[in-house]
Design an enzyme around this catalytic site. Structure first.
Site, PDB file in Angstrom:
ATOM      1  N   ARG A 252      13.364  -6.983   6.088  1.00  0.00           N
ATOM      2  CA  ARG A 252      14.709  -7.531   6.255  1.00  0.00           C
ATOM      3  C   ARG A 252      15.676  -6.412   6.576  1.00  0.00           C
ATOM      4  O   ARG A 252      15.470  -5.268   6.168  1.00  0.00           O
ATOM      5  CB  ARG A 252      15.177  -8.222   4.982  1.00  0.00           C
ATOM      6  CG  ARG A 252      14.510  -9.543   4.783  1.00  0.00           C
ATOM      7  CD  ARG A 252      15.036 -10.258   3.578  1.00  0.00           C
ATOM      8  NE  ARG A 252      14.254 -11.463   3.370  1.00  0.00           N
ATOM      9  CZ  ARG A 252      14.480 -12.611   3.985  1.00  0.00           C
ATOM     10  NH1 ARG A 252      15.501 -12.737   4.799  1.00  0.00           N
ATOM     11  NH2 ARG A 252      13.697 -13.650   3.784  1.00  0.00           N
TER      12      ARG A 252
ATOM     13  N   SER B 163       0.827  -1.207   0.000  1.00  0.00           N
ATOM     14  CA  SER B 163       0.000   0.000   0.000  1.00  0.00           C
ATOM     15  C   SER B 163       0.864   1.261   0.000  1.00  0.00           C
ATOM     16  O   SER B 163       0.490   2.278  -0.601  1.00  0.00           O
ATOM     17  CB  SER B 163      -0.971  -0.001   1.184  1.00  0.00           C
ATOM     18  OG  SER B 163      -0.295   0.154   2.405  1.00  0.00           O
TER      19      SER B 163
ATOM     20  N   HIS C  46       8.511   3.606   9.089  1.00  0.00           N
ATOM     21  CA  HIS C  46       8.271   2.700  10.219  1.00  0.00           C
ATOM     22  C   HIS C  46       6.968   3.118  10.921  1.00  0.00           C
ATOM     23  O   HIS C  46       6.752   4.308  11.168  1.00  0.00           O
ATOM     24  CB  HIS C  46       9.443   2.750  11.208  1.00  0.00           C
ATOM     25  CG  HIS C  46       9.262   1.780  12.326  1.00  0.00           C
ATOM     26  ND1 HIS C  46       9.420   0.416  12.156  1.00  0.00           N
ATOM     27  CD2 HIS C  46       8.872   1.956  13.606  1.00  0.00           C
ATOM     28  CE1 HIS C  46       9.145  -0.194  13.298  1.00  0.00           C
ATOM     29  NE2 HIS C  46       8.816   0.712  14.197  1.00  0.00           N
TER      30      HIS C  46
HETATM   31  C1  GAR Z   1       3.894  -0.439   6.759  1.00  0.00           C
HETATM   32  O1  GAR Z   1       3.028  -0.192   7.849  1.00  0.00           O
HETATM   33  C2  GAR Z   1       5.313  -0.092   7.144  1.00  0.00           C
HETATM   34  O2  GAR Z   1       5.401   1.027   7.978  1.00  0.00           O
HETATM   35  C3  GAR Z   1       5.755  -1.350   7.845  1.00  0.00           C
HETATM   36  O3  GAR Z   1       5.232  -2.378   7.050  1.00  0.00           O
HETATM   37  C4  GAR Z   1       3.982  -1.944   6.494  1.00  0.00           C
HETATM   38  C5  GAR Z   1       3.946  -2.280   5.025  1.00  0.00           C
HETATM   39  O4  GAR Z   1       2.671  -2.102   4.483  1.00  0.00           O
HETATM   40  N1  GAR Z   1       7.178  -1.428   7.983  1.00  0.00           N
HETATM   41  C6  GAR Z   1       7.817  -1.907   9.065  1.00  0.00           C
HETATM   42  O5  GAR Z   1       7.233  -2.401  10.006  1.00  0.00           O
HETATM   43  C7  GAR Z   1       9.337  -1.805   9.013  1.00  0.00           C
HETATM   44  N2  GAR Z   1       9.911  -2.175  10.265  1.00  0.00           N
HETATM   45  P1  GAR Z   1       2.466  -2.027   2.910  1.00  0.00           P
HETATM   46  O6  GAR Z   1       3.097  -3.295   2.315  1.00  0.00           O
HETATM   47  O7  GAR Z   1       0.994  -2.012   2.698  1.00  0.00           O
HETATM   48  O8  GAR Z   1       3.125  -0.777   2.405  1.00  0.00           O
END
Ligand code: GAR
Length: 192
Positions: free
Chosen positions: A91, A13, A109
């Site tokens: 990762r 997203s 984050h």
């Molecule tokens: C997001 O909420 C991002 O902030 C998080 O993964 C999600 C990905 O969502 N990232 C972390 O937790 C990094 N440590 P998406 O695939 O829908 O963009």
């Protein structure tokens, strides 16, 4: 025009929000490659639908992270990228990888760093019981969710709010703040 790669592991997203902003606001950037480490990730279809080439790198198929990363680095070198946007890439990048693109790798984050680093920022903040959490955009270093903070936006956890509702609020904020920050970074010329 900055040539960017997005690296993602999941839904995509944030990738979609970045790509939409680049197109709708005519930002001087182009996502030229999406790197994915999970073959089931929904971001793959989203990228393909947007006409962006996807490289799937299954880390388990390699003897080491170094080998998996060398495939990615070769690909990004051929793509002549100027910077990398991590968008839910679950990762840690090696010191060597990060040093290849100094101050040109950005991450989002879903918590207010340095609180609640790691893979479960939303859940960890919720279960701790903080009243304010939020979203952080930062430069990437070889540590976990470390590196200089570029932007932070708070999200209040209202009394009685469910974890699911908090996740929705966090993602809504992410989809605004990541494109805004990209716009700002492009204006500052960090990828030039
Ligand atoms: C997001 O909420 C991002 O902030 C998080 O993964 C999600 C990905 O969502 N990232 C972390 O937790 C990094 N440590 P998406 O695939 O829908 O963009």
């Amino acid at each position: 025009c900055a040539r960017l790669a997005v690296m993602a592991s999941g839904r995509g997203s944030n990738f979609a929000a970045l790509q939409a902003a680049i197109l709708n606001e005519a930002l001087p950037a182009k996502i030229v490659r999406v790197i994915v480490d999970q073959k089931e990730a929904a971001v793959i279809e989203k990228a393909k639908a947007a006409g962006i080439p996807v490289t799937l790198v299954d880390y388990h198929a390699f003897a080491s992270r170094t080998q998996a990363e060398s495939i990615i680095l070769d690909r990004l070198a051929s793509d002549r990228i100027d910077g990398i946007l991590l968008a839910g890439y679950m990762r840690i990048l090696s010191a060597h990888f990060v040093a290849t693109y100094p101050n040109r790798i950005i991450n989002i984050h879903p918590a207010l760093l340095p609180s609640f680093p790691g893979r479960h920022g939303i859940e960890d903040a919720f279960h701790y019981g903080v009243k304010v959490t939020g979203v952080t955009i930062h430069y990437v270093t070889a540590g976990v969710d470390s590196g200089q903070i570029i932007a932070q936006v708070p999200v209040k956890i209202e009394d009685g709010m469910s974890l699911a509702a908090l996740a929705v609020s966090i993602h809504e904020v992410e989809h605004v703040v990541y494109p805004q920050t990209l716009k700002h970074l492009l204006k500052e010329g960090v990828f030039n």
